[in-house]
Enzyme design. Structure first.
Site, PDB file in Angstrom:
ATOM      1  N   LYS A   1      -4.182  -9.520  -6.064  1.00 23.10           N
ATOM      2  CA  LYS A   1      -5.418  -9.840  -5.354  1.00 23.10           C
ATOM      3  C   LYS A   1      -6.568  -8.903  -5.755  1.00 23.10           C
ATOM      4  O   LYS A   1      -6.335  -7.719  -6.001  1.00 23.10           O
ATOM      5  CB  LYS A   1      -5.132  -9.694  -3.854  1.00 23.10           C
ATOM      6  CG  LYS A   1      -6.220 -10.213  -2.952  1.00 23.10           C
ATOM      7  CD  LYS A   1      -5.961  -9.812  -1.514  1.00 23.10           C
ATOM      8  CE  LYS A   1      -6.273  -8.356  -1.275  1.00 23.10           C
ATOM      9  NZ  LYS A   1      -6.853  -8.028   0.023  1.00 23.10           N
TER      10      LYS A   1
ATOM     11  N   LYS B   1     -11.189  -4.330  -2.762  1.00 21.71           N
ATOM     12  CA  LYS B   1     -12.324  -3.417  -2.881  1.00 21.71           C
ATOM     13  C   LYS B   1     -11.913  -1.970  -3.089  1.00 21.71           C
ATOM     14  O   LYS B   1     -12.688  -1.168  -3.596  1.00 21.71           O
ATOM     15  CB  LYS B   1     -13.257  -3.571  -1.671  1.00 21.71           C
ATOM     16  CG  LYS B   1     -12.669  -3.121  -0.351  1.00 21.71           C
ATOM     17  CD  LYS B   1     -13.705  -3.225   0.746  1.00 21.71           C
ATOM     18  CE  LYS B   1     -13.363  -4.291   1.751  1.00 21.71           C
ATOM     19  NZ  LYS B   1     -12.057  -4.163   2.395  1.00 21.71           N
TER      20      LYS B   1
ATOM     21  N   LYS C   1       0.811  -1.230   0.000  1.00 20.02           N
ATOM     22  CA  LYS C   1       0.000   0.000   0.000  1.00 20.02           C
ATOM     23  C   LYS C   1       0.838   1.272   0.000  1.00 20.02           C
ATOM     24  O   LYS C   1       0.310   2.357  -0.226  1.00 20.02           O
ATOM     25  CB  LYS C   1      -0.967  -0.002   1.191  1.00 20.02           C
ATOM     26  CG  LYS C   1      -2.041  -1.051   1.038  1.00 20.02           C
ATOM     27  CD  LYS C   1      -3.277  -0.765   1.837  1.00 20.02           C
ATOM     28  CE  LYS C   1      -4.375  -1.695   1.352  1.00 20.02           C
ATOM     29  NZ  LYS C   1      -5.609  -1.599   2.049  1.00 20.02           N
TER      30      LYS C   1
HETATM   31  N1  AQP Z   1      -9.377 -11.177  -3.128  1.00 18.48           N
HETATM   32  C1  AQP Z   1      -9.584 -11.813  -2.005  1.00 18.48           C
HETATM   33  N2  AQP Z   1      -9.547 -13.148  -1.952  1.00 18.48           N
HETATM   34  C2  AQP Z   1      -9.758 -13.824  -0.793  1.00 18.48           C
HETATM   35  N3  AQP Z   1     -10.015 -13.201   0.381  1.00 18.48           N
HETATM   36  C3  AQP Z   1     -10.076 -11.867   0.364  1.00 18.48           C
HETATM   37  N4  AQP Z   1     -10.305 -10.968   1.308  1.00 18.48           N
HETATM   38  C4  AQP Z   1     -10.270  -9.719   0.792  1.00 18.48           C
HETATM   39  N5  AQP Z   1     -10.003  -9.780  -0.517  1.00 18.48           N
HETATM   40  C5  AQP Z   1      -9.871 -11.105  -0.807  1.00 18.48           C
HETATM   41  C6  AQP Z   1     -10.548 -11.330   2.691  1.00 18.48           C
HETATM   42  O1  AQP Z   1     -11.713 -10.668   3.108  1.00 18.48           O
HETATM   43  C7  AQP Z   1     -11.490 -10.019   4.341  1.00 18.48           C
HETATM   44  C8  AQP Z   1     -11.487  -8.527   4.021  1.00 18.48           C
HETATM   45  O2  AQP Z   1     -10.815  -7.844   4.967  1.00 18.48           O
HETATM   46  P1  AQP Z   1     -10.463  -6.321   4.856  1.00 18.48           P
HETATM   47  O3  AQP Z   1     -11.384  -5.582   4.028  1.00 18.48           O
HETATM   48  O4  AQP Z   1     -10.394  -5.854   6.260  1.00 18.48           O
HETATM   49  O5  AQP Z   1      -9.001  -6.316   4.301  1.00 18.48           O
HETATM   50  P2  AQP Z   1      -8.307  -6.551   2.952  1.00 18.48           P
HETATM   51  O6  AQP Z   1      -7.742  -7.920   3.001  1.00 18.48           O
HETATM   52  O7  AQP Z   1      -7.337  -5.425   2.799  1.00 18.48           O
HETATM   53  O8  AQP Z   1      -9.419  -6.483   1.804  1.00 18.48           O
HETATM   54  P3  AQP Z   1      -9.393  -5.620   0.484  1.00 18.48           P
HETATM   55  O9  AQP Z   1     -10.626  -5.913  -0.287  1.00 18.48           O
HETATM   56  O10 AQP Z   1      -8.089  -5.793  -0.231  1.00 18.48           O
HETATM   57  O11 AQP Z   1      -9.537  -4.165   1.062  1.00 18.48           O
HETATM   58  P4  AQP Z   1      -8.695  -2.893   0.724  1.00 18.48           P
HETATM   59  O12 AQP Z   1      -8.728  -2.743  -0.755  1.00 18.48           O
HETATM   60  O13 AQP Z   1      -9.373  -1.775   1.435  1.00 18.48           O
HETATM   61  O14 AQP Z   1      -7.307  -3.129   1.261  1.00 18.48           O
HETATM   62  C9  AQP Z   1     -10.148 -10.519   4.849  1.00 18.48           C
HETATM   63  O15 AQP Z   1     -10.317 -11.684   5.605  1.00 18.48           O
HETATM   64  C10 AQP Z   1      -9.423 -10.811   3.580  1.00 18.48           C
HETATM   65  O16 AQP Z   1      -8.410 -11.778   3.731  1.00 18.48           O
END
Ligand code: AQP
Length: 341
Positions: free
Chosen positions: A205, A208, A122
């Protein structure tokens, strides 16, 4: 506290998990995490959090932020989380999360936080003056979320494994200094779908907060948009369908999504599609997504139209978790030698 919830506390191990409202909930988050929350909710005493304090580690628009948090609660429920069985709450409603974060901060090391892959991803290419301290400290807040409730199990996608390991290290370190104050939690990472990939760049990955909307499928998107996004998903020119994540990541990702939605192994699906082309696979992935998301979206809109019920669920969740967080926080303060009056 309802009798159902108090019975759970006494007889079941605690499960905690959360998602940050930093964008629209995606099919990646569902397949990697939320799907398992639904499956495990009756087996464990479950706390499902909307981790709004984590979301502000990147700038959020204050006008849409509260609405998104509410929308996450509605989506948790519409996906199958039963608020009578599990506790749903907002992280910012329980001040003990930030309080414990400070106590853990004083035992976490710069070196270990600097090694976190999510922090490195990030902040890649950014000037140091523009990198928020909150982003650096994100995993410590996550550790506090989990340790505060003596959590046994944390269902997450593969990307969160490293943060979970840090949480375990902090728990072990604190227990070593101060006696048994924390349960050391375990990660629950699914066999299929632990890492759903971006549609346009399938070696990274699905996230969102991705600036390119074409990279993810949001759970509240319309069938038309879903079909278009899947149609444009990057695959390759190799004939036939095989499951080879290293060399054919786009095709493997589509098989993973379809496999998760139809409860089939991606390798078995690949055999079924062996003689077919990308277009056939994409058509079926889009159909499966729409079939899954249509009834979900209907429930979601019903819930968003009845806000008083959602507010009541979140208020009850806040009240229950504030009460539950207190003993651990007191125990940590006491063990560290704080005078508690
Ligand atoms: N692409 C993915 N595949 C499998 N698991 C995923 N998770 C997120 N994206 C995938 C899992 O869903 C939960 C989301 O947790 P989060 O939103 O707190 O954190 P994150 O992992 O940072 O998710 P994002 O979508 O990538 O958010 P941003 O873009 O804001 O950083 C977790 O259990 C994650 O593993």
């Amino acid at each position: 506290m309802s009798s159902q919830v108090s019975m759970n506390i006494q007889t079941k191990s605690t499960l905690f998990s959360g998602i940050q409202p930093s964008g629209l909930l995606t099919i990646g988050g569902y397949i990697g995490a939320l799907r398992n929350w639904v499956r495990l909710q009756h087996e464990y005493d479950c706390l499902f959090c909307i981790v709004d304090l984590h979301a502000i580690t990147v700038r959020q628009d204050p006008k849409t932020f509260a609405e998104r948090c509410l929308s996450f609660a509605a989506q948790y429920i519409a996906l199958g989380i039963d608020p009578k069985t599990a506790t749903i709450f907002l992280q910012s409603h329980v001040p003990a999360h930030t309080e414990l974060t400070w106590l853990l901060n004083c035992h976490a090391y710069m070196g270990e936080l600097s090694r976190m892959t999510q922090f490195k991803d990030k902040t890649q290419g950014k000037k140091e003056q523009t990198i928020g301290v909150g982003l650096f400290d994100y995993p410590v807040l996550m550790a506090a979320d989990i340790l505060l409730y003596q959590t046994k199990l944390v269902p997450v996608g593969a990307d969160q494994k490293q943060h979970l390991e840090l949480t375990r290290d902090l728990a072990v370190r604190m227990n070593h200094y101060y006696g048994q104050i924390f349960t050391v939690p375990e990660a629950f990472i699914p066999e299929v779908g632990a890492r759903v990939m971006s549609l346009q760049e399938p070696t990274k990955k699905m996230s969102k907060s991705d600036e390119n909307e074409g990279n993810y499928i949001a759970l509240i998107e319309t069938p038309d948009v879903i079909r278009k996004k899947i149609k444009r998903a990057v695959t390759d020119a190799t004939m036939g369908i095989t499951y080879e994540p290293d060399t054919r990541p786009g095709v493997a990702n589509l098989l993973t999504i379809l496999g998760a939605l139809t409860d089939r192994a991606p390798t078995a699906l690949a055999e079924q599609y062996a003689d077919k082309g990308n277009a056939a696979l994409k058509g079926d992935v889009a159909d499966a997504l729409i079939a899954f998301l249509e009834p979900f979206q209907a429930r979601y809109h019903e819930l968003m139209d009845n806000r008083d019920a959602l507010y009541a669920i979140l208020r009850r969740g806040a009240e229950q978790t504030r009460h539950r967080a207190e003993p651990t926080l007191r125990r940590v303060y006491g063990a560290m030698g704080f005078w508690q009056g």
